[in-house]
Design an enzyme around this catalytic site. Structure first.
Site, PDB file in Angstrom:
ATOM      1  N   LEU A 145      -7.906  -4.262  -4.490  1.00  0.00           N
ATOM      2  CA  LEU A 145      -8.506  -3.405  -5.509  1.00  0.00           C
ATOM      3  C   LEU A 145      -7.990  -1.988  -5.288  1.00  0.00           C
ATOM      4  CD1 LEU A 145     -12.196  -4.725  -5.471  1.00  0.00           C
ATOM      5  CD2 LEU A 145     -10.233  -5.573  -6.772  1.00  0.00           C
ATOM      6  N   ASP A 146      -7.064  -1.573  -6.134  1.00  0.00           N
ATOM      7  CA  ASP A 146      -6.399  -0.292  -5.964  1.00  0.00           C
ATOM      8  C   ASP A 146      -7.285   0.863  -6.424  1.00  0.00           C
ATOM      9  OD1 ASP A 146      -3.965   1.484  -5.681  1.00  0.00           O
ATOM     10  OD2 ASP A 146      -4.362   1.709  -7.833  1.00  0.00           O
ATOM     11  N   ALA A 147      -7.326   1.933  -5.631  1.00  0.00           N
ATOM     12  CA  ALA A 147      -8.056   3.162  -5.980  1.00  0.00           C
ATOM     13  C   ALA A 147      -9.478   2.863  -6.428  1.00  0.00           C
ATOM     14  CB  ALA A 147      -7.300   3.928  -7.066  1.00  0.00           C
ATOM     15  N   VAL A 148     -10.082   1.884  -5.810  1.00  0.00           N
ATOM     16  CA  VAL A 148     -11.339   1.326  -6.297  1.00  0.00           C
ATOM     17  C   VAL A 148     -12.499   2.316  -6.213  1.00  0.00           C
ATOM     18  CG1 VAL A 148     -11.971   0.319  -4.071  1.00  0.00           C
ATOM     19  CG2 VAL A 148     -12.794  -0.744  -6.164  1.00  0.00           C
TER      20      VAL A 148
END
Length: 559
Positions: free
Chosen positions: A227-230
């Site tokens: 989960l990128d830059a979550v």
């Protein structure tokens, strides 16, 4: 499913009606029916992740995923059973993290059949770029065109609203003006860049759309989902807009959905923030992320090698929350496609030490990215440099360069958790200044791409630093994979044996216990472990525990 509905109700209260609920449940059940192959449950000492781009290698008249598959099978498959492909979808900027279309593979890379072909010989980790997408995406174009199905898909804000409390990861404007179909210009929330527009998860239809993307990735074979830059997903003006309660609830929701659709899928949160905020994404140990990135590890190992002192590294590691129940673990790394984050150091070492480290590396050729602070000042956010060049001053020879590098990665492979190694580290890459000049941004220094013939020619030269690096890493990983004491959940203790020498003990006497020693200094160190004989696993030698000498930058794994 009851758990999913409970989370939905906590996030949206009465705003998630029966029709939306029906669509959500229907898509979850459809995804569960579509998935045939089972995921590996849990993790063990054999799990090592390769982080790479889908276009890392190229060959004439061939899609890059086909080229990668051949190179991987020839050089990397024995050491790396898991491949993390950085975003391989159509994109417009940030080397893939500005996604135009979540559902397609970028045409130059190949298509889903190429992903499926690679899946036959490895497990895969996909990026779920869930906070934002490209300003050139069809979703955002539909929003700008004011089409009803995209109403409120993104976030507009009156420029007069006080957003001074919002956490800023970049030294760029938070809001970007766009002109809509009716001719009105509005300010749109763009946390990372003008080409990366933040999705509005307060709109339940955005949630449905993004859940569909997540399930699509599971259907296409993702074993791990990053989960990128979550941390930035939920926005509430007047707050920091990072790590808000609803952000954590969204992660819990994604986890619960993955547990139903594809049990065994690992959810990993990417939050380049101070340690206490990072570990909060593990939830209660069974309801949020399976793993969090161990962001303090890269700068702390760098700091230890550059200062020839292990005290700070040892002090931090000795109070890490224990992971041994098989429900959560660390995702350990030293280098990535981004720079070496400095925020995770804050609260561990003082600001002046951080600035000293930054000044030293900048004077040696590293680049620095900065962030804006709420008080109007700015602070260094990350160092842009290959890990090979970060560890070693330019005046050193390749023997010392490789020794420092190998020491750092032996430590990485010893730490509790699942280790991941970035492709530039695997290939022994040096700073790519031509890439920075050509592409115009600092992170290009550690994102060099290669033709297959070029990199194979270098690997065919045994004396070449690249070939030596791959050989050293492969040897370390192969040894790790044979010893249960390196299981991510096995017992762990850490001590400063003497100044500059770190001791890590993994496992226990009833099963297998390994004592790892690391000399973080440029001089030989003599010490004693007590009476008895040890087998040194990396070189296969036998050592008397009463008289052990570690060479400069040497590491030993003693059984």
């Amino acid at each position: 499913m009851d758990k999913i509905i409970q989370i939905i109700e906590r996030i949206y209260s009465d705003g998630f009606n029966d029709a939306l609920r029906g669509k959500l449940i229907s898509r979850i059940l459809e995804g569960k029916r579509n998935i045939i192959s089972a995921r590996k449950q849990g993790w063990d000492e054999s799990d090592v992740v390769l982080i790479t781009y889908a276009d890392q290698f190229s060959a004439a008249n061939e899609k890059t995923l086909s080229t990668f598959r051949r190179f991987y099978n020839n050089y990397l498959a024995s050491a790396f059973p898991i491949v993390h492909f950085l975003p391989f979808y159509p994109w417009t900027s940030d080397d893939g993290f500005s996604v135009k279309d979540y559902y397609q593979v970028a045409p130059d890379y190949g298509d889903w059949r190429d992903i499926s072909a690679i899946k036959k010989s490895t497990r895969l980790m996909f990026d779920f770029v869930c906070n934002h997408m490209s300003a050139e995406s069809e979703w955002f174009k539909g929003f700008i065109d004011q089409r009803p199905e995209y109403q409120n898909f993104f976030i507009t804000v009156d420029p007069g609203v006080d957003l001074s409390a919002v956490t800023r990861p970049r030294a760029l404007p938070l809001l970007t003006p766009f002109t809509f179909a009716d001719g009105e210009t509005k300010s749109v929330w763009t946390t990372f860049s003008a080409d990366q527009v933040d999705l509005n998860f307060a709109n339940p239809n955005v949630l449905l759309a993004m859940v569909d993307v997540l399930i699509h990735y599971l259907e296409q074979g993702a074993d791990y989902v990053r989960l990128d830059a979550v941390g930035f997903m939920w926005k509430t003006p007047g707050t920091s807009c990072i790590h808000l309660e609803n952000t954590h609830l969204l992660v819990k929701l994604f986890r619960a959905i993955a547990d139903i659709v594809a049990p065994g899928t690992k959810i990993i949160t990417e939050t380049n923030v101070p340690h206490k905020d990072n570990v909060s994404y593990l939830g209660n140990g069974g309801d949020e992320a399976h793993m969090v990135y161990q962001f303090p590890l890269p700068p702390l190992v760098l700091h230890a090698i550059r200062t020839q002192s292990v005290s700070t590294l040892k002090r931090w590691a000795s109070v890490l929350p224990p992971k041994g129940d098989g429900r959560t673990t660390w995702f350990n790394f030293l280098a990535s496609h981004d720079g070496i984050g400095l925020n995770p150091l804050r609260g561990i070492i003082d600001e002046q030490e951080i600035l000293t480290l930054v000044d030293t590396l900048e004077n040696e050729g590293a680049k620095v990215n900065w962030k804006n602070n709420p008080d109007g000042t700015r602070s260094p956010y990350e160092l842009n440099v290959t890990y090979m060049d970060a560890l070693t001053p330019p005046v050193c020879n390749d023997d010392e360069r490789l020794a420092r590098f190998t020491l750092a990665h032996a430590l990485l492979l010893t730490f509790p958790g699942v280790p991941a190694v970035y492709i530039q580290s695997v290939l022994g890459s040096r700073n790519d200044y031509l890439g920075v000049e050509r592409l115009g941004y600092n992170r290009a220094i550690n994102r060099q791409k290669y033709s297959e013939s070029e990199i194979e020619a270098l690997m065919a030269q045994p004396e070449n630093l690249r070939a030596r690096t791959l050989e050293a890493l492969t040897q370390l990983i192969t040894v790790r994979q044979r010893h249960p004491a390196f299981h991510p959940d096995s017992e762990f203790s850490i001590n400063e044996k003497c100044h500059g020498v770190l001791e890590i003990i993994r496992g226990n006497a009833q099963e297998e216990k390994i004592t790892a020693l690391f000399n973080f200094t440029d001089r030989p160190q003599s010490l004693s472990l007590g009476q008895g004989q040890y087998q040194e696993l990396i070189r296969g030698e036998f050592i008397n525990g009463n008289a052990i000498t570690l060479g400069p930058w040497q590491s030993l794994w003693l059984n």
